[in-house]
Motif scaffolding. Structure first.
Motif, PDB file in Angstrom:
ATOM      1  N   ARG A   1      -2.973 -31.141  -6.894  1.00  0.00           N
ATOM      2  CA  ARG A   1      -3.067 -30.836  -5.466  1.00  0.00           C
ATOM      3  C   ARG A   1      -3.230 -29.352  -5.157  1.00  0.00           C
ATOM      4  O   ARG A   1      -3.317 -28.970  -4.008  1.00  0.00           O
ATOM      5  N   GLU A   2      -3.206 -28.531  -6.173  1.00  0.00           N
ATOM      6  CA  GLU A   2      -3.382 -27.103  -5.924  1.00  0.00           C
ATOM      7  C   GLU A   2      -4.007 -26.423  -7.129  1.00  0.00           C
ATOM      8  O   GLU A   2      -4.027 -26.969  -8.234  1.00  0.00           O
ATOM      9  N   MET A   3      -4.536 -25.227  -6.892  1.00  0.00           N
ATOM     10  CA  MET A   3      -5.051 -24.415  -7.980  1.00  0.00           C
ATOM     11  C   MET A   3      -4.648 -22.964  -7.724  1.00  0.00           C
ATOM     12  O   MET A   3      -4.240 -22.604  -6.624  1.00  0.00           O
ATOM     13  N   VAL A   4      -4.746 -22.168  -8.756  1.00  0.00           N
ATOM     14  CA  VAL A   4      -4.379 -20.762  -8.668  1.00  0.00           C
ATOM     15  C   VAL A   4      -5.647 -19.920  -8.592  1.00  0.00           C
ATOM     16  O   VAL A   4      -6.602 -20.143  -9.344  1.00  0.00           O
ATOM     17  N   LEU A   5      -5.674 -18.982  -7.648  1.00  0.00           N
ATOM     18  CA  LEU A   5      -6.753 -18.003  -7.559  1.00  0.00           C
ATOM     19  C   LEU A   5      -6.181 -16.626  -7.849  1.00  0.00           C
ATOM     20  O   LEU A   5      -5.054 -16.316  -7.455  1.00  0.00           O
ATOM     21  N   TYR A   6      -6.963 -15.809  -8.537  1.00  0.00           N
ATOM     22  CA  TYR A   6      -6.606 -14.413  -8.751  1.00  0.00           C
ATOM     23  C   TYR A   6      -7.608 -13.545  -7.998  1.00  0.00           C
ATOM     24  O   TYR A   6      -8.806 -13.600  -8.265  1.00  0.00           O
ATOM     25  N   LEU A   7      -7.119 -12.770  -7.057  1.00  0.00           N
ATOM     26  CA  LEU A   7      -7.966 -11.838  -6.315  1.00  0.00           C
ATOM     27  C   LEU A   7      -7.740 -10.458  -6.916  1.00  0.00           C
ATOM     28  O   LEU A   7      -6.616  -9.959  -6.936  1.00  0.00           O
ATOM     29  N   VAL A   8      -8.795  -9.859  -7.439  1.00  0.00           N
ATOM     30  CA  VAL A   8      -8.690  -8.586  -8.153  1.00  0.00           C
ATOM     31  C   VAL A   8      -9.192  -7.465  -7.249  1.00  0.00           C
ATOM     32  O   VAL A   8     -10.351  -7.461  -6.822  1.00  0.00           O
ATOM     33  N   PHE A   9      -8.302  -6.520  -6.949  1.00  0.00           N
ATOM     34  CA  PHE A   9      -8.629  -5.408  -6.066  1.00  0.00           C
ATOM     35  C   PHE A   9      -8.489  -4.078  -6.812  1.00  0.00           C
ATOM     36  O   PHE A   9      -7.837  -4.007  -7.858  1.00  0.00           O
ATOM     37  N   GLU A  10      -9.065  -3.033  -6.243  1.00  0.00           N
ATOM     38  CA  GLU A  10      -8.809  -1.702  -6.781  1.00  0.00           C
ATOM     39  C   GLU A  10      -7.309  -1.439  -6.646  1.00  0.00           C
ATOM     40  O   GLU A  10      -6.655  -1.914  -5.715  1.00  0.00           O
ATOM     41  N   HIS A  11      -6.765  -0.672  -7.578  1.00  0.00           N
ATOM     42  CA  HIS A  11      -5.331  -0.372  -7.544  1.00  0.00           C
ATOM     43  C   HIS A  11      -5.102   0.948  -6.818  1.00  0.00           C
ATOM     44  O   HIS A  11      -5.745   1.952  -7.113  1.00  0.00           O
ATOM     45  N   VAL A  12      -4.214   0.925  -5.824  1.00  0.00           N
ATOM     46  CA  VAL A  12      -3.838   2.136  -5.092  1.00  0.00           C
ATOM     47  C   VAL A  12      -2.327   2.286  -5.228  1.00  0.00           C
ATOM     48  O   VAL A  12      -1.580   1.325  -5.056  1.00  0.00           O
ATOM     49  N   ASP A  13      -1.877   3.504  -5.541  1.00  0.00           N
ATOM     50  CA  ASP A  13      -0.492   3.720  -5.965  1.00  0.00           C
ATOM     51  C   ASP A  13       0.575   3.418  -4.923  1.00  0.00           C
ATOM     52  O   ASP A  13       1.638   2.917  -5.254  1.00  0.00           O
ATOM     53  N   GLN A  14       0.335   3.749  -3.658  1.00  0.00           N
ATOM     54  CA  GLN A  14       1.410   3.570  -2.680  1.00  0.00           C
ATOM     55  C   GLN A  14       0.860   3.062  -1.358  1.00  0.00           C
ATOM     56  O   GLN A  14      -0.342   3.103  -1.109  1.00  0.00           O
ATOM     57  N   ASP A  15       1.788   2.561  -0.519  1.00  0.00           N
ATOM     58  CA  ASP A  15       1.382   2.131   0.817  1.00  0.00           C
ATOM     59  C   ASP A  15       1.930   3.120   1.848  1.00  0.00           C
ATOM     60  O   ASP A  15       2.673   4.048   1.519  1.00  0.00           O
ATOM     61  N   LEU A  16       1.534   2.909   3.095  1.00  0.00           N
ATOM     62  CA  LEU A  16       1.913   3.841   4.160  1.00  0.00           C
ATOM     63  C   LEU A  16       3.421   3.841   4.387  1.00  0.00           C
ATOM     64  O   LEU A  16       3.997   4.864   4.780  1.00  0.00           O
ATOM     65  N   ASN A  17       4.071   2.716   4.130  1.00  0.00           N
ATOM     66  CA  ASN A  17       5.521   2.634   4.252  1.00  0.00           C
ATOM     67  C   ASN A  17       6.199   3.588   3.272  1.00  0.00           C
ATOM     68  O   ASN A  17       7.080   4.372   3.651  1.00  0.00           O
ATOM     69  N   ASN A  18       5.786   3.545   1.994  1.00  0.00           N
ATOM     70  CA  ASN A  18       6.326   4.469   0.978  1.00  0.00           C
ATOM     71  C   ASN A  18       6.000   5.914   1.346  1.00  0.00           C
ATOM     72  O   ASN A  18       6.830   6.816   1.197  1.00  0.00           O
ATOM     73  N   TYR A  19       4.768   6.104   1.796  1.00  0.00           N
ATOM     74  CA  TYR A  19       4.289   7.448   2.141  1.00  0.00           C
ATOM     75  C   TYR A  19       5.175   8.075   3.225  1.00  0.00           C
ATOM     76  O   TYR A  19       5.571   9.240   3.135  1.00  0.00           O
ATOM     77  N   LEU A  20       5.520   7.280   4.251  1.00  0.00           N
ATOM     78  CA  LEU A  20       6.366   7.784   5.335  1.00  0.00           C
ATOM     79  C   LEU A  20       7.791   8.055   4.852  1.00  0.00           C
ATOM     80  O   LEU A  20       8.415   9.033   5.262  1.00  0.00           O
ATOM     81  N   GLU A  21       8.295   7.179   3.964  1.00  0.00           N
ATOM     82  CA  GLU A  21       9.650   7.361   3.438  1.00  0.00           C
ATOM     83  C   GLU A  21       9.765   8.653   2.638  1.00  0.00           C
ATOM     84  O   GLU A  21      10.804   9.321   2.653  1.00  0.00           O
ATOM     85  N   LYS A  22       8.701   9.017   1.925  1.00  0.00           N
ATOM     86  CA  LYS A  22       8.720  10.214   1.078  1.00  0.00           C
ATOM     87  C   LYS A  22       8.410  11.490   1.849  1.00  0.00           C
ATOM     88  O   LYS A  22       8.562  12.584   1.319  1.00  0.00           O
ATOM     89  N   CYS A  23       7.948  11.339   3.084  1.00  0.00           N
ATOM     90  CA  CYS A  23       7.517  12.490   3.867  1.00  0.00           C
ATOM     91  C   CYS A  23       8.720  13.384   4.202  1.00  0.00           C
ATOM     92  O   CYS A  23       9.693  12.928   4.801  1.00  0.00           O
ATOM     93  N   PRO A  24       8.682  14.660   3.803  1.00  0.00           N
ATOM     94  CA  PRO A  24       9.828  15.539   4.073  1.00  0.00           C
ATOM     95  C   PRO A  24       9.939  15.892   5.552  1.00  0.00           C
ATOM     96  O   PRO A  24       8.959  15.818   6.296  1.00  0.00           O
TER      97      PRO A  24
END
Length: 241
Positions: free
Chosen positions: A103-126
């Motif tokens: 009743r189901e199958m697995v798909l793998y979606l392959v994307f370019e890898h980017v190190d961080q998201d905007l949430n992490n970016y804001l948390e690290k912002c001094p």
């Protein structure tokens, strides 16, 4: 790239969508990056060119005819958008299929890898935070990505800092767009709490919606870039409204 049969039966009423999928053995999983409402994301290596990629593992509910036509259309659309190589859209590299069950199958979606998201970016912002010029640059990039999606009649539906990736050179890239219908089945199977903070009233109420829902989310993100805290941190749907 070596191809393998998708195992999707041909159907006279089906659109002429790309029926070939990439070979998942071309990628070596390195480690899990995270698990969300939409499945598990792995950091992986493309064994052909040694490029680091991000692989999303998604379960698809099958119909009697195989993969639902709505999913095939979404996949076709994602492939089409990938050809534009827009700087503010995360690049889809490949789509592979994994195990297939009754009743189901697995798909793998392959994307370019980017190190961080905007949430992490804001948390690290001094302190004291982002300058108005930087906020203007970030919002311009977000809106360029949103404009590209909307010009192709795609509503993101889930714009939030966790779905906006930040490359090392400062480029922002929208992720997890156009996948809502692919993921709908999977979202029912997970207990992961999905944030409501960036959702517009019409999405929360379950009424009809269109591209303006993404502009609402952009407004919430815009405020958060200044204050570094969510504008509407609701606990549950009625509280959010």
């Amino acid at each position: 790239m070596r191809k393998q049969s998708s195992g999707i039966p041909s159907h006279p009423n089906r659109p002429e969508e790309p029926q070939e999928f990439g070979d998942v053995s071309q990628y070596r999983e390195l480690n899990a990056i995270g698990t969300g409402a939409y499945g598990t994301v792995y950091k992986a290596q493309d064994l052909k060119n040694e490029e680091i990629v991000a692989m999303k593992k998604v379960r698809i509910a099958l119909t009697e005819d195989g993969v639902p036509m709505s999913v095939l259309r979404e996949i076709s659309l994602l492939r089409h958008l990938g050809k534009y190589n827009h700087p503010n859209i995360v690049r889809l590299i490949d789509i592979c299929h994994g195990p297939r069950y009754d009743r189901e199958m697995v798909l793998y979606l392959v994307f370019e890898h980017v190190d961080q998201d905007l949430n992490n970016y804001l948390e690290k912002c001094p302190a004291p935070g982002l300058s108005p010029e930087k906020i203007k640059d970030l919002m311009w990039q977000i809106l360029c990505g949103v404009d590209f999606l909307h010009s192709h009649r795609i509503v993101h539906r889930d714009m939030k800092p966790q779905n906006i990736l930040v490359a090392n050179n400062g480029t922002l890239k929208l992720a997890d767009f156009g996948l809502a219908r692919i993921y709908d089945f999977n979202a029912l199977l997970t207990s992961t709490v999905v944030t409501l903070w960036y959702r517009s009233p019409e999405v929360l109420l379950g009424t009809s919606y269109a591209t303006p829902v993404d502009i609402w989310s952009c407004g919430c993100i815009f405020a958060e870039l200044f204050t570094r805290k969510p504008l509407f941190p609701g606990q549950y749907e009625v509280d959010q409204l």
